[in-house]
Design a protein around this motif. Sequence first.
Motif, PDB file in Angstrom:
ATOM      1  N   VAL A 111      11.960  -9.485   2.986  1.00  0.00           N
ATOM      2  CA  VAL A 111      11.000  -9.684   1.899  1.00  0.00           C
ATOM      3  C   VAL A 111      10.277 -10.999   2.155  1.00  0.00           C
ATOM      4  O   VAL A 111      10.908 -12.054   2.264  1.00  0.00           O
ATOM      5  N   LEU A 112       8.957 -10.917   2.243  1.00  0.00           N
ATOM      6  CA  LEU A 112       8.157 -12.126   2.435  1.00  0.00           C
ATOM      7  C   LEU A 112       7.864 -12.786   1.094  1.00  0.00           C
ATOM      8  O   LEU A 112       8.120 -13.974   0.895  1.00  0.00           O
ATOM      9  N   THR A 113       7.333 -12.013   0.144  1.00  0.00           N
ATOM     10  CA  THR A 113       7.075 -12.559  -1.194  1.00  0.00           C
ATOM     11  C   THR A 113       6.801 -11.418  -2.162  1.00  0.00           C
ATOM     12  O   THR A 113       6.504 -10.293  -1.764  1.00  0.00           O
ATOM     13  N   ASP A 114       6.915 -11.716  -3.443  1.00  0.00           N
ATOM     14  CA  ASP A 114       6.583 -10.781  -4.525  1.00  0.00           C
ATOM     15  C   ASP A 114       5.482 -11.405  -5.373  1.00  0.00           C
ATOM     16  O   ASP A 114       5.556 -12.593  -5.707  1.00  0.00           O
ATOM     17  N   VAL A 115       4.474 -10.616  -5.740  1.00  0.00           N
ATOM     18  CA  VAL A 115       3.359 -11.161  -6.523  1.00  0.00           C
ATOM     19  C   VAL A 115       2.920 -10.187  -7.608  1.00  0.00           C
ATOM     20  O   VAL A 115       3.110  -8.974  -7.494  1.00  0.00           O
ATOM     21  N   TYR A 116       2.355 -10.732  -8.680  1.00  0.00           N
ATOM     22  CA  TYR A 116       1.543  -9.974  -9.634  1.00  0.00           C
ATOM     23  C   TYR A 116       0.096 -10.226  -9.220  1.00  0.00           C
ATOM     24  O   TYR A 116      -0.354 -11.379  -9.178  1.00  0.00           O
ATOM     25  N   THR A 117      -0.655  -9.178  -8.907  1.00  0.00           N
ATOM     26  CA  THR A 117      -1.984  -9.376  -8.334  1.00  0.00           C
ATOM     27  C   THR A 117      -2.985  -9.963  -9.333  1.00  0.00           C
ATOM     28  O   THR A 117      -3.732 -10.886  -8.997  1.00  0.00           O
ATOM     29  N   THR A 118      -3.045  -9.396 -10.530  1.00  0.00           N
ATOM     30  CA  THR A 118      -4.003  -9.869 -11.540  1.00  0.00           C
ATOM     31  C   THR A 118      -3.331  -9.805 -12.914  1.00  0.00           C
ATOM     32  O   THR A 118      -3.658  -8.940 -13.727  1.00  0.00           O
ATOM     33  N   PRO A 119      -2.388 -10.698 -13.205  1.00  0.00           N
ATOM     34  CA  PRO A 119      -1.574 -10.572 -14.418  1.00  0.00           C
ATOM     35  C   PRO A 119      -2.341 -10.713 -15.727  1.00  0.00           C
ATOM     36  O   PRO A 119      -1.807 -10.366 -16.778  1.00  0.00           O
ATOM     37  N   GLY A 120      -3.574 -11.194 -15.670  1.00  0.00           N
ATOM     38  CA  GLY A 120      -4.355 -11.270 -16.891  1.00  0.00           C
ATOM     39  C   GLY A 120      -4.962  -9.943 -17.308  1.00  0.00           C
ATOM     40  O   GLY A 120      -5.383  -9.784 -18.464  1.00  0.00           O
ATOM     41  N   GLY A 121      -5.018  -8.972 -16.381  1.00  0.00           N
ATOM     42  CA  GLY A 121      -5.659  -7.708 -16.727  1.00  0.00           C
ATOM     43  C   GLY A 121      -5.000  -6.475 -16.156  1.00  0.00           C
ATOM     44  O   GLY A 121      -5.486  -5.365 -16.354  1.00  0.00           O
ATOM     45  N   CYS A 122      -3.874  -6.661 -15.452  1.00  0.00           N
ATOM     46  CA  CYS A 122      -3.203  -5.526 -14.818  1.00  0.00           C
ATOM     47  C   CYS A 122      -1.733  -5.892 -14.620  1.00  0.00           C
ATOM     48  O   CYS A 122      -1.418  -7.047 -14.324  1.00  0.00           O
ATOM     49  N   ASP A 123      -0.829  -4.906 -14.771  1.00  0.00           N
ATOM     50  CA  ASP A 123       0.589  -5.207 -14.586  1.00  0.00           C
ATOM     51  C   ASP A 123       1.074  -4.869 -13.173  1.00  0.00           C
ATOM     52  O   ASP A 123       2.278  -4.786 -12.931  1.00  0.00           O
ATOM     53  N   GLU A 124       0.144  -4.711 -12.215  1.00  0.00           N
ATOM     54  CA  GLU A 124       0.545  -4.375 -10.846  1.00  0.00           C
ATOM     55  C   GLU A 124       1.436  -5.465 -10.258  1.00  0.00           C
ATOM     56  O   GLU A 124       1.107  -6.648 -10.294  1.00  0.00           O
ATOM     57  N   ALA A 125       2.572  -5.046  -9.711  1.00  0.00           N
ATOM     58  CA  ALA A 125       3.462  -5.920  -8.960  1.00  0.00           C
ATOM     59  C   ALA A 125       3.478  -5.436  -7.517  1.00  0.00           C
ATOM     60  O   ALA A 125       3.513  -4.231  -7.260  1.00  0.00           O
ATOM     61  N   VAL A 126       3.429  -6.370  -6.560  1.00  0.00           N
ATOM     62  CA  VAL A 126       3.430  -6.015  -5.148  1.00  0.00           C
ATOM     63  C   VAL A 126       4.565  -6.761  -4.449  1.00  0.00           C
ATOM     64  O   VAL A 126       4.718  -7.975  -4.636  1.00  0.00           O
ATOM     65  N   ARG A 127       5.328  -6.027  -3.673  1.00  0.00           N
ATOM     66  CA  ARG A 127       6.312  -6.650  -2.776  1.00  0.00           C
ATOM     67  C   ARG A 127       5.735  -6.619  -1.372  1.00  0.00           C
ATOM     68  O   ARG A 127       5.400  -5.554  -0.853  1.00  0.00           O
ATOM     69  N   ILE A 128       5.614  -7.802  -0.761  1.00  0.00           N
ATOM     70  CA  ILE A 128       5.090  -7.918   0.593  1.00  0.00           C
ATOM     71  C   ILE A 128       6.257  -8.151   1.545  1.00  0.00           C
ATOM     72  O   ILE A 128       7.030  -9.104   1.383  1.00  0.00           O
ATOM     73  N   PHE A 129       6.399  -7.264   2.511  1.00  0.00           N
ATOM     74  CA  PHE A 129       7.466  -7.341   3.497  1.00  0.00           C
ATOM     75  C   PHE A 129       6.963  -7.975   4.787  1.00  0.00           C
ATOM     76  O   PHE A 129       5.788  -7.843   5.143  1.00  0.00           O
ATOM     77  N   LEU A 130       7.878  -8.625   5.501  1.00  0.00           N
ATOM     78  CA  LEU A 130       7.639  -9.021   6.880  1.00  0.00           C
ATOM     79  C   LEU A 130       8.387  -8.036   7.767  1.00  0.00           C
ATOM     80  O   LEU A 130       9.588  -7.820   7.591  1.00  0.00           O
ATOM     81  N   ALA A 131       7.667  -7.395   8.688  1.00  0.00           N
ATOM     82  CA  ALA A 131       8.261  -6.440   9.621  1.00  0.00           C
ATOM     83  C   ALA A 131       8.098  -6.966  11.035  1.00  0.00           C
ATOM     84  O   ALA A 131       6.998  -7.353  11.437  1.00  0.00           O
ATOM     85  N   ARG A 132       9.198  -6.980  11.804  1.00  0.00           N
ATOM     86  CA  ARG A 132       9.158  -7.455  13.191  1.00  0.00           C
ATOM     87  C   ARG A 132       9.881  -6.466  14.099  1.00  0.00           C
ATOM     88  O   ARG A 132      10.419  -5.464  13.641  1.00  0.00           O
ATOM     89  N   ASP A 133       9.908  -6.786  15.387  1.00  0.00           N
ATOM     90  CA  ASP A 133      10.460  -5.876  16.396  1.00  0.00           C
ATOM     91  C   ASP A 133       9.752  -4.524  16.292  1.00  0.00           C
ATOM     92  O   ASP A 133      10.354  -3.492  16.000  1.00  0.00           O
ATOM     93  N   LEU A 134       8.455  -4.547  16.531  1.00  0.00           N
ATOM     94  CA  LEU A 134       7.600  -3.376  16.343  1.00  0.00           C
ATOM     95  C   LEU A 134       7.654  -2.461  17.563  1.00  0.00           C
ATOM     96  O   LEU A 134       7.817  -2.899  18.699  1.00  0.00           O
ATOM     97  N   SER A 135       7.455  -1.167  17.300  1.00  0.00           N
ATOM     98  CA  SER A 135       7.309  -0.173  18.367  1.00  0.00           C
ATOM     99  C   SER A 135       6.500   0.993  17.827  1.00  0.00           C
ATOM    100  O   SER A 135       6.355   1.161  16.609  1.00  0.00           O
ATOM    101  N   GLU A 136       5.937   1.773  18.736  1.00  0.00           N
ATOM    102  CA  GLU A 136       5.162   2.939  18.319  1.00  0.00           C
ATOM    103  C   GLU A 136       6.079   3.970  17.669  1.00  0.00           C
ATOM    104  O   GLU A 136       7.207   4.198  18.132  1.00  0.00           O
ATOM    105  N   ALA A 137       5.602   4.596  16.620  1.00  0.00           N
ATOM    106  CA  ALA A 137       6.370   5.649  15.955  1.00  0.00           C
ATOM    107  C   ALA A 137       6.321   6.936  16.773  1.00  0.00           C
ATOM    108  O   ALA A 137       5.354   7.184  17.500  1.00  0.00           O
TER     109      ALA A 137
END
Length: 208
Positions: A111-137
């Motif tokens: 988990v990189l961070t958690d944010v409320y994008t626009t708390p004055g007008g929307c209740d959207e919560a976003v969890r931003i992940f850090l992903a490493r050791d990447l490979s093609e699916a």
Amino acid sequence: MAIKDTPEEWQVTSTATPFQGKKTSVRTDDVVMPDGSVVRRDYQVHPGSVAVLALDDANRVVVLRQYRHPVRHKLWEIPAGLLDVPGENPLTAAQRELYEEAHIKASDWRVLTDVYTTPGGCDEAVRIFLARDLSEAEGERFEVSEEEADMELARVPLEELVRGVLAGELHNNCLVVGVLSLTAALAGEGVDALRPAEAPWPARPFDA
């Protein structure tokens, strides 16, 4: 006093939903203020989202460029998507979005961070992940449509994205928060000190 956000809920005397969309709605609440007055607050009700800052071994970030009609711009973003299923594990949703939008998988998630994008007008919560050791699916690429059919993919050095954010050239909320948070983590205790991928998320509780 600890500098920490705390849950609190003021009294609501009445509520209505004047608009119900496919994924979100608009709610109108009459809220009692500390002085006893009652004021009306309109806000968007949102299921929540996840976003993925995918960092490769060359310190490049996977980004995509997509048209966003409300702001009439093509924005550079990091892979992201809605929490479509109530109670869905956000890590599962993030892994799905990284596969669908970039055809990539990762073996190291935090988990990189958690944010409320626009708390004055929307209740959207976003969890931003850090992903490493990447490979093609494996398998076929996910079939895209609508705005995503015009999407462009790239891998951009982290420092170039930071420069673009501070120059006012990049504006997507998750990209801005993600690259600056990662830069702060790297300059501080390092990414190994970040929360585990399954860390609790009170804003959007999820099934284990």
